[in-house]
Motif scaffolding. Structure first.
Motif, mmCIF file in Angstrom:
data_model
loop_
_atom_site.group_PDB
_atom_site.id
_atom_site.type_symbol
_atom_site.label_atom_id
_atom_site.label_comp_id
_atom_site.label_asym_id
_atom_site.label_seq_id
_atom_site.Cartn_x
_atom_site.Cartn_y
_atom_site.Cartn_z
ATOM 1 N N LEU A 55 -1.363 -12.858 5.584
ATOM 2 C CA LEU A 55 -1.971 -12.110 4.218
ATOM 3 C C LEU A 55 -0.667 -11.522 3.584
ATOM 4 C CD1 LEU A 55 -4.779 -11.783 2.860
ATOM 5 C CD2 LEU A 55 -4.848 -9.595 4.032
ATOM 6 N N LYS A 56 0.331 -10.840 4.133
ATOM 7 C CA LYS A 56 1.481 -10.324 3.625
ATOM 8 C C LYS A 56 2.466 -11.452 3.342
ATOM 9 C CE LYS A 56 3.595 -6.863 5.478
ATOM 10 N NZ LYS A 56 3.779 -5.747 4.386
ATOM 11 N N LYS A 57 2.342 -12.659 3.930
ATOM 12 C CA LYS A 57 3.433 -13.572 3.900
ATOM 13 C C LYS A 57 4.727 -12.943 4.242
ATOM 14 C CE LYS A 57 1.774 -16.355 -0.166
ATOM 15 N NZ LYS A 57 0.871 -15.671 -0.603
ATOM 16 N N PRO A 143 1.533 -2.642 9.121
ATOM 17 C CA PRO A 143 2.739 -2.578 8.365
ATOM 18 C C PRO A 143 2.047 -1.975 6.990
ATOM 19 C CG PRO A 143 1.808 -4.745 8.251
ATOM 20 C CD PRO A 143 0.935 -3.835 9.174
ATOM 21 N N SER A 144 3.007 -1.857 6.105
ATOM 22 C CA SER A 144 2.747 -1.403 4.792
ATOM 23 C C SER A 144 1.954 -2.567 3.949
ATOM 24 C CB SER A 144 3.882 -1.003 3.727
ATOM 25 O OG SER A 144 4.729 -2.076 3.794
ATOM 26 N N ALA A 145 0.919 -1.987 3.237
ATOM 27 C CA ALA A 145 -0.029 -3.000 2.897
ATOM 28 C C ALA A 145 0.398 -3.587 1.409
ATOM 29 C CB ALA A 145 -1.499 -2.276 2.597
ATOM 30 N N ASN A 146 1.369 -4.269 1.566
ATOM 31 C CA ASN A 146 1.970 -5.015 0.360
ATOM 32 C C ASN A 146 2.249 -6.497 0.704
ATOM 33 O OD1 ASN A 146 4.206 -2.919 1.437
ATOM 34 N ND2 ASN A 146 5.105 -4.783 0.780
ATOM 35 N N LYS A 147 2.350 -7.250 -0.043
ATOM 36 C CA LYS A 147 3.004 -8.513 0.137
ATOM 37 C C LYS A 147 4.544 -8.359 0.596
ATOM 38 C CE LYS A 147 -0.256 -11.642 -1.100
ATOM 39 N NZ LYS A 147 -0.759 -11.857 -2.528
ATOM 40 N N ILE A 151 6.755 -3.655 -3.625
ATOM 41 C CA ILE A 151 6.794 -2.410 -3.392
ATOM 42 C C ILE A 151 5.523 -1.830 -2.597
ATOM 43 C CG2 ILE A 151 6.455 -0.220 -4.961
ATOM 44 C CD1 ILE A 151 7.042 -1.868 -7.298
ATOM 45 N N SER A 152 5.753 -0.941 -1.897
ATOM 46 C CA SER A 152 4.580 -0.365 -0.812
ATOM 47 C C SER A 152 3.539 0.377 -1.714
ATOM 48 C CB SER A 152 5.193 0.598 0.210
ATOM 49 O OG SER A 152 6.131 -0.078 1.103
ATOM 50 N N PRO A 153 2.327 -0.059 -1.217
ATOM 51 C CA PRO A 153 1.212 0.773 -2.168
ATOM 52 C C PRO A 153 1.006 2.363 -1.608
ATOM 53 C CG PRO A 153 0.394 -0.361 -0.139
ATOM 54 C CD PRO A 153 1.922 -0.794 -0.003
ATOM 55 N N ARG A 229 16.910 -7.759 0.270
ATOM 56 C CA ARG A 229 15.886 -7.797 -1.058
ATOM 57 C C ARG A 229 14.603 -6.876 -0.356
ATOM 58 N NH1 ARG A 229 12.718 -9.754 -4.995
ATOM 59 N NH2 ARG A 229 12.021 -11.592 -3.639
ATOM 60 N N HIS A 230 14.179 -5.721 -0.735
ATOM 61 C CA HIS A 230 12.961 -5.274 0.030
ATOM 62 C C HIS A 230 12.528 -4.240 -0.791
ATOM 63 C CE1 HIS A 230 11.267 -5.862 4.010
ATOM 64 N NE2 HIS A 230 10.696 -4.689 3.826
ATOM 65 N N TYR A 231 11.176 -3.918 -0.952
ATOM 66 C CA TYR A 231 11.076 -2.763 -1.830
ATOM 67 C C TYR A 231 11.274 -3.173 -3.240
ATOM 68 C CZ TYR A 231 11.604 -0.733 2.834
ATOM 69 O OH TYR A 231 11.614 -0.347 4.122
HETATM 70 MG MG MG Z 1 6.803 -2.458 4.592
#
Ligand code: MG
Ligand code: TXA
Length: 317
Positions: A55-57, A143-147, A151-153, A229-231
């Motif tokens: 789901l998060k890839k 984990p944070s609920a983002n792809k 950006i984290s939700p 490259r994150h967030y």
């Molecule tokens: Mg995260």
């Protein structure tokens, strides 16, 4: 009762039971924590964990944080040490994650811990997630609920934007109190901060009565959250800017900046905690408004300001 989105549920006993049943059946839910919203699944079930990665890839080499209700539960999965006990006593439940040695007999899914000999663990403080954890006989990988790389939700709507109908249950606990991910501390050898957060190096040093190092750019990437490259808002981002063009989004801090359509103030009161809480909300808003460039003024590196600068630096890469 559902609200306008068919997958967002307010916090009440009935909806919490629904979330618990879903987790027991190896399903996933979106859930608030005090830091950011998470995507939760049974940490003992590889079936549930695979769903999280798909789901998060998310690349399988990036391990998940395992969330526990109490020490009794954790003892089955990780080797505890004195540094851990000191920090646990002082900061848990709360926005801090500990990297520990994984026990050989642990039932944790090997996929959740990316086949490592270590495991990252956290005791979240948010009451809804604690209620859910308490009623389960397994811990949750969250984990944070983002792809991956997004950006984290920090709200239920943000989670819905990330996953739409592929996530059937999102519990709406309002906006996250802190708004940035937990501090990650490696306690498998001399303590190191792998990811800065609201609990800063000074507070950790004080609790441990020793100096703690911050892993800026170790060659062994211990926390892929520290990868380049994150967030990322997916838009070029320029740091330490004094001004911006009208066509650019300008993220500012403090009341010396004038108001304007393209000006987004993290905190008029120059409060770094308020700025942290607003950062991801504002980045997401700017992305949704389809700006092509983001400029950011300099943000003081005090308190959680260190973590804000860390996330901005990564978003700029
Ligand atoms: Mg995260
Ligand atoms: O605040 C938080 O920690 C949020 C909420 C939902 O609890 N969770 C979160 O999870 O930020 P995630 O998956 O987005 O970030 C987990 C970070 C990643 O950077 C990962 O690489 C690191 O923790 N991590 C996980 N296991 C690790 C390990 N064994 N050693 C080092 N780093 C690890």
């Amino acid at each position: 009762m559902k609200n306008i989105y068919s997958n967002i549920f307010k916090v009440n006993n009935r909806n919490i039971s629904k979330a618990i049943n879903c987790l027991k059946k190896k399903g996933l839910i979106g859930i608030p924590t005090e830091t950011v919203y998470g995507l939760a699944g049974n940490a003992y079930s590889s079936k549930a964990i695979r769903k999280i990665y798909y789901l998060k890839k998310r690349p399988f080499r990036n391990p998940l944080i395992i969330h526990y209700y109490n020490l009794e539960q954790l003892k089955k999965d990780a080797v505890l040490n004195n540094n851990f006990f000191e920090l646990y006593k002082k900061f848990s439940p709360g926005p801090i994650t500990f990297v520990l040695r994984r026990k050989k007999k642990s039932q944790l899914s090997n996929i959740a811990t990316a086949k490592l000999k270590t495991v990252a663990v956290r005791f979240p403080k948010n009451i809804t997630i604690r209620k859910i954890l308490k009623s389960l006989d397994f811990p949750l990988a969250i984990p944070s609920a983002n792809k991956s790389t997004h950006i984290s939700p920090v709200s239920a709507d943000d989670v819905n934007q990330e996953f739409k109908n592929s996530l059937k249950i999102i519990i709406d606990g309002g906006s996250c109190k802190i708004g940035l991910e937990s501090t990650v501390v490696d306690l498998t050898s001399s303590p190191k901060i792998l990811r800065p957060g609201s609990i800063g190096p000074e507070a950790i040093s004080r609790a441990l009565k020793k100096k703690i190092t911050i892993n800026h750019n170790s060659r062994v990437v211990k926390a892929p959250g520290m990868l380049k490259r994150h967030y990322s808002p997916g838009i070029p981002l320029k740091l330490n800017q004094k001004k911006a063009k009208d066509s650019e989004a300008f993220i500012v801090f403090g009341k010396k900046y004038k108001k304007g359509k393209n000006i987004f103030n993290l905190s008029y009161k120059s409060n770094v905690n308020e700025a942290a809480k607003n950062l991801y909300k504002i980045l997401r808003l700017i992305k949704n408004k389809k700006y092509k460039t983001i400029c950011v003024c300099s943000i003081p590196k005090i308190g959680i300001g260190l973590a804000i600068n860390d996330r901005l630096n990564r978003a700029a890469k």
